[in-house]
Design a protein around this motif. Structure first.
Motif, short mmCIF file in Angstrom:
data_model
loop_
_atom_site.label_atom_id
_atom_site.label_comp_id
_atom_site.label_asym_id
_atom_site.label_seq_id
_atom_site.Cartn_x
_atom_site.Cartn_y
_atom_site.Cartn_z
N GLU A 9 0.82 -1.21 0.00
CA GLU A 9 0.00 0.00 0.00
C GLU A 9 0.85 1.25 0.00
OE1 GLU A 9 -2.44 -0.39 3.43
OE2 GLU A 9 -3.76 -1.90 2.55
N GLY A 10 2.02 1.19 0.63
CA GLY A 10 2.93 2.33 0.68
C GLY A 10 3.83 2.44 -0.52
N GLY A 11 3.62 1.59 -1.53
CA GLY A 11 4.44 1.64 -2.73
C GLY A 11 5.79 0.99 -2.58
N ARG A 12 6.03 0.31 -1.49
CA ARG A 12 7.32 -0.36 -1.25
C ARG A 12 7.23 -1.81 -1.73
NH1 ARG A 12 7.62 1.20 4.99
NH2 ARG A 12 9.52 -0.09 5.00
N LEU A 13 7.10 -1.94 -3.04
CA LEU A 13 6.76 -3.23 -3.64
C LEU A 13 7.91 -4.23 -3.55
CD1 LEU A 13 4.90 -1.84 -6.77
CD2 LEU A 13 3.87 -2.80 -4.71
N THR A 14 9.13 -3.76 -3.73
CA THR A 14 10.27 -4.67 -3.65
C THR A 14 10.41 -5.24 -2.25
OG1 THR A 14 11.40 -3.43 -5.40
CG2 THR A 14 12.75 -4.88 -4.05
N GLU A 15 10.23 -4.41 -1.23
CA GLU A 15 10.29 -4.89 0.16
C GLU A 15 9.17 -5.89 0.44
OE1 GLU A 15 11.16 -1.93 3.36
OE2 GLU A 15 11.07 -0.51 1.69
N ALA A 16 7.99 -5.61 -0.09
CA ALA A 16 6.86 -6.54 0.10
C ALA A 16 7.19 -7.89 -0.52
CB ALA A 16 5.60 -5.95 -0.51
N GLU A 17 7.76 -7.87 -1.73
CA GLU A 17 8.14 -9.12 -2.38
C GLU A 17 9.16 -9.89 -1.54
OE1 GLU A 17 10.44 -10.69 -6.41
OE2 GLU A 17 10.09 -8.54 -6.12
N GLU A 18 10.16 -9.18 -1.03
CA GLU A 18 11.19 -9.84 -0.23
C GLU A 18 10.59 -10.46 1.04
OE1 GLU A 18 13.78 -6.56 0.36
OE2 GLU A 18 14.80 -6.77 -1.59
N GLU A 19 9.66 -9.75 1.66
CA GLU A 19 9.04 -10.26 2.87
C GLU A 19 8.26 -11.54 2.58
OE1 GLU A 19 9.12 -10.33 6.56
OE2 GLU A 19 9.67 -8.33 5.82
N LEU A 20 7.51 -11.54 1.50
CA LEU A 20 6.72 -12.73 1.14
C LEU A 20 7.61 -13.88 0.68
CD1 LEU A 20 3.83 -10.80 -0.59
CD2 LEU A 20 3.63 -12.16 1.50
N ASP A 21 8.70 -13.55 0.00
CA ASP A 21 9.66 -14.60 -0.37
C ASP A 21 10.19 -15.32 0.86
OD1 ASP A 21 9.62 -14.56 -3.15
OD2 ASP A 21 11.13 -12.98 -3.29
N ARG A 22 10.47 -14.55 1.91
CA ARG A 22 10.95 -15.16 3.16
C ARG A 22 9.89 -16.09 3.73
NH1 ARG A 22 13.97 -10.28 3.85
NH2 ARG A 22 12.16 -9.13 4.63
N GLY A 23 8.64 -15.66 3.65
CA GLY A 23 7.56 -16.50 4.15
C GLY A 23 7.41 -17.79 3.37
N VAL A 24 7.46 -17.69 2.03
CA VAL A 24 7.33 -18.88 1.18
C VAL A 24 8.50 -19.83 1.41
CG1 VAL A 24 7.33 -19.67 -1.22
CG2 VAL A 24 5.92 -17.73 -0.56
N ALA A 25 9.69 -19.28 1.65
CA ALA A 25 10.85 -20.13 1.92
C ALA A 25 10.63 -20.98 3.18
CB ALA A 25 12.10 -19.28 2.08
N CYS A 26 9.88 -20.42 4.13
CA CYS A 26 9.60 -21.17 5.37
C CYS A 26 8.39 -22.08 5.24
CB CYS A 26 9.36 -20.18 6.52
SG CYS A 26 10.81 -19.19 6.93
#
Length: 631
Positions: free
Chosen positions: A160-177
């Motif tokens: 929502e804040g336009g920080r799309l790359t950070e959002a992707e990284e956060e979700l990638d960490r979740g999927v890795a787990c």
């Protein structure tokens, strides 16, 4: 005659449930008194009370449940479980400030309550306290890295804040787990799509569907994304729509069909179903039709599937004779409402886009069901009878085989456009002042594919010294900007010739940016629609590349309806040459702007009355034909 108590099944069941609830409450109160008498604190007497609250919630008695929870929260020592549950309920009811206060009290008693931290983040997000909300989510993840709901909420906040790359990284960490997490993968796909990375998003949606084949949002988002990339042909896209139509959300349960008929005679009752009766591009095309409908022939109903109203909503509500809010109402109940209204023709305005209610169309609440405007393709549903289009967007004899609906074409153009009342005035082309031509695109970034950038780069090479303004909200993210600039650089266009703009907060400011553009370059294979209309209204000529299906021929039909068919090209070479020729004639650019609005006002595209009459003729003929066939 009233039913006898013994045969009144529904009444007996309600009485039985009420008796059970009363008995349960008496038992809970008795247990609390016994525990208190035995020396236990009131805070430990929470389990029976919370069980009773759960029973109230299952019965739909939300207010009673909240009252009960308030009583438990007021006990000494404080009942943190009750406080947390009450906070969640109040947050869901739209009282985030109260929820935040309750959650702070819970956390003062139990600072490591990760669910309370997550819920506090959500309440603060609703209160627009973004930094504090982010801290809550991160604290929850610090305590429990496996708590994926906090990770998803953090990613949504970043998105929502336009920080799309950070959002992707956060979700990638979740999927890795947790690679089998459907919510994590679904949200990751949405973030990739928001970045304009359609191919990556499609693969991510497919991963969701392998885990959950009936995930409606993932499937519909994937269908929409397929239109952005040139590599997906008509046959594949049609097959995917038919596959979607066979999934569970579109298969009505036996006995659930909602069709109701009414006697012939009187006005035709037409119902429009949309999530976009608000400040949205679809509203710019449906508002003039609702306003111009012949009320002697048509009775207009609007079924709004939107969580919040805005000024555009209020304006549209004032135009409709009947307004129904169906947001949050289950499909079967909404379909029953439509059937009870006796709708003759039900019109879907969303297709497979966000917020649609296509599953309720599968319940057949109206005898004639139509799709129009909001989606550039077939729905794939047998329950949709007709798709409204025109002969340029969907050439006769070519597109029928890729539609489950019957294609019915309006005689001039498939839609009409309502420009913004408060649009800023048209200004002279900027090249007259800057001495260089600026090309521009304000389209959805998902339409700006590597293939599009490669063609735009050819245009820039063909017009030495020219520049390009690309405006789209995701460009506020540094990672997205780097990706787009790298794609241009790979084609030999240095960053100094490209200006990236993340957009403006208001429609007026958005339109005012056309003063920075001399010539608009359309995207392909998914053309602009609203952006093309806006550019033309602001005096900016648009060059389009026509393809072989509706999404890639919208530019052609819009420009042709405005007398600008010479701006429609059919090959990449023609596109580049047209851009070069238009850029070379600054005098014509200036005169184009001076006559821009008068040209549009004379065109079918702005002939709201005429297009609405043409639509009404088509709809009345279809309805009469359907009635005759059924009789």
């Amino acid at each position: 005659m009233a039913a006898a108590p013994l045969t009144d099944g529904a009444g007996f069941t309600r009485s039985y449930e009420d008796a059970l609830a009363a008995a349960w409450e008496r038992w809970c109160l008795r247990q609390e008194r016994l525990r208190s008498a035995a020396g236990h604190g009131a805070g430990r007497a929470d389990e029976p009370g919370l069980r009773y609250v759960e029973l109230l919630l299952k019965k739909g008695m939300r207010e009673e449940a909240c009252d009960r929870l308030r009583g438990l929260v007021g006990q000494e020592p404080e009942n943190t479980a009750a406080g947390y549950l009450l906070a969640v309920l109040r947050g869901e009811d739209g009282f985030p400030e109260e929820a935040a206060g309750l959650l702070l009290r819970v956390l003062s008693q139990d600072p490591q309550h990760v669910k309370a931290l997550n819920a506090l983040g959500t309440a603060l997000r609703q209160l627009r306290q973004v930094e504090q909300a982010e801290a809550c989510y991160r604290n929850a993840l610090g305590l429990d890295p496996s708590f994926q709901q906090a990770r998803i909420n953090l990613a949504l906040l970043l998105k929502e804040g336009g920080r799309l790359t950070e959002a992707e990284e956060e979700l990638d960490r979740g999927v890795a787990c947790d690679a089998a997490s459907v919510p994590l993968r679904y949200n990751l796909a949405n973030v990739l799509q928001a970045q304009g990375r359609s191919l990556d998003a499609i693969e991510a949606y497919r991963a969701v569907l392998r885990l959950d084949p009936d995930h409606l949002d993932a499937r519909q988002n994937m269908l929409f994304a397929l239109h952005y990339a040139p590599r997906f042909g008509r046959r594949l896209i049609f097959a995917e729509h038919l596959k979607a139509a066979r999934t569970r959300p579109f298969r009505p349960a036996p006995g659930s069909m909602a069709t109701a008929s009414r006697p012939r005679g009187g006005r035709v009752r037409i119902g429009y179903v949309s999530p976009d009766f608000r400040q949205h591009s679809v509203a710019s095309f449906i508002e003039p039709v609702i306003r111009e409908h012949d009320r002697a022939l048509f009775e207009v109903f609007c079924y709004a599937n939107l969580p919040r109203a805005d000024r555009a909503t209020e304006r549209l509500q004032g135009l409709a004779e009947h307004w129904r809010d169906i947001h949050g109402i289950p499909d079967a109940q909404a379909a029953a409402m439509i059937a009870a209204d006796g709708i003759d023709i039900l019109v879907d305005l969303a297709g497979h886009t966000s917020g649609n209610r296509l599953p309720l169309f599968a319940l057949r609440p109206a005898p004639l069901q139509v799709t129009w405007i909001g989606y550039p393709d077939t729905t794939g549903l047998k329950a949709i009878d007709v798709r409204i289009t025109d002969a340029i967007a969907d050439p006769p004899g070519e597109e029928e085989r890729y539609h489950s609906e019957r294609l019915v074409r309006l005689p001039r153009v498939f839609c009409c456009y309502l420009p913004l009342d408060a649009a800023p005035p048209v200004t002279p082309p900027p090249c007259l002042e800057t001495g260089r031509v600026t090309f521009g695109s304000f389209n959805n970034l998902a339409k700006v594919t590597p293939e599009v950038i490669a063609l735009w780069s050819r245009v820039l090479h063909a017009v030495p010294g020219s520049g390009m303004l690309v405006k789209a909200q995701p460009l506020g993210d540094a990672g997205v900007r780097r990706r787009i600039l790298a794609l241009f650089e790979a084609q030999g266009i240095m960053p100094g010739r490209i200006e990236l703009d993340a957009g403006q907060p208001t429609s007026q400011e958005h339109l005012a940016q056309y003063r920075r553009v001399d010539i608009a370059l359309d995207t392909f294979p998914y053309n602009g629609t609203t952006t093309t209309c806006e550019a033309l209204w602001m005096g900016v000529p648009v060059i389009t590349l026509a393809g072989d299906h509706h999404a890639s021929r919208t530019g052609a039909t819009l420009l042709t309806s405005c007398g600008l068919a010479d701006m429609v090209t059919t090959s990449e070479a023609q596109y580049v040459e047209m851009a070069r020729r238009v850029a070379a004639d600054t005098g014509t650019l200036a005169s184009f702007r001076s006559d821009a609005r008068q040209r549009l006002q004379r065109s079918p595209l702005l002939d709201a009355t005429g297009v609405t009459r043409e639509l009404e003729v088509v709809l009345r003929d279809l309805y009469a034909e359907m009635r005759a066939e059924r009789e």
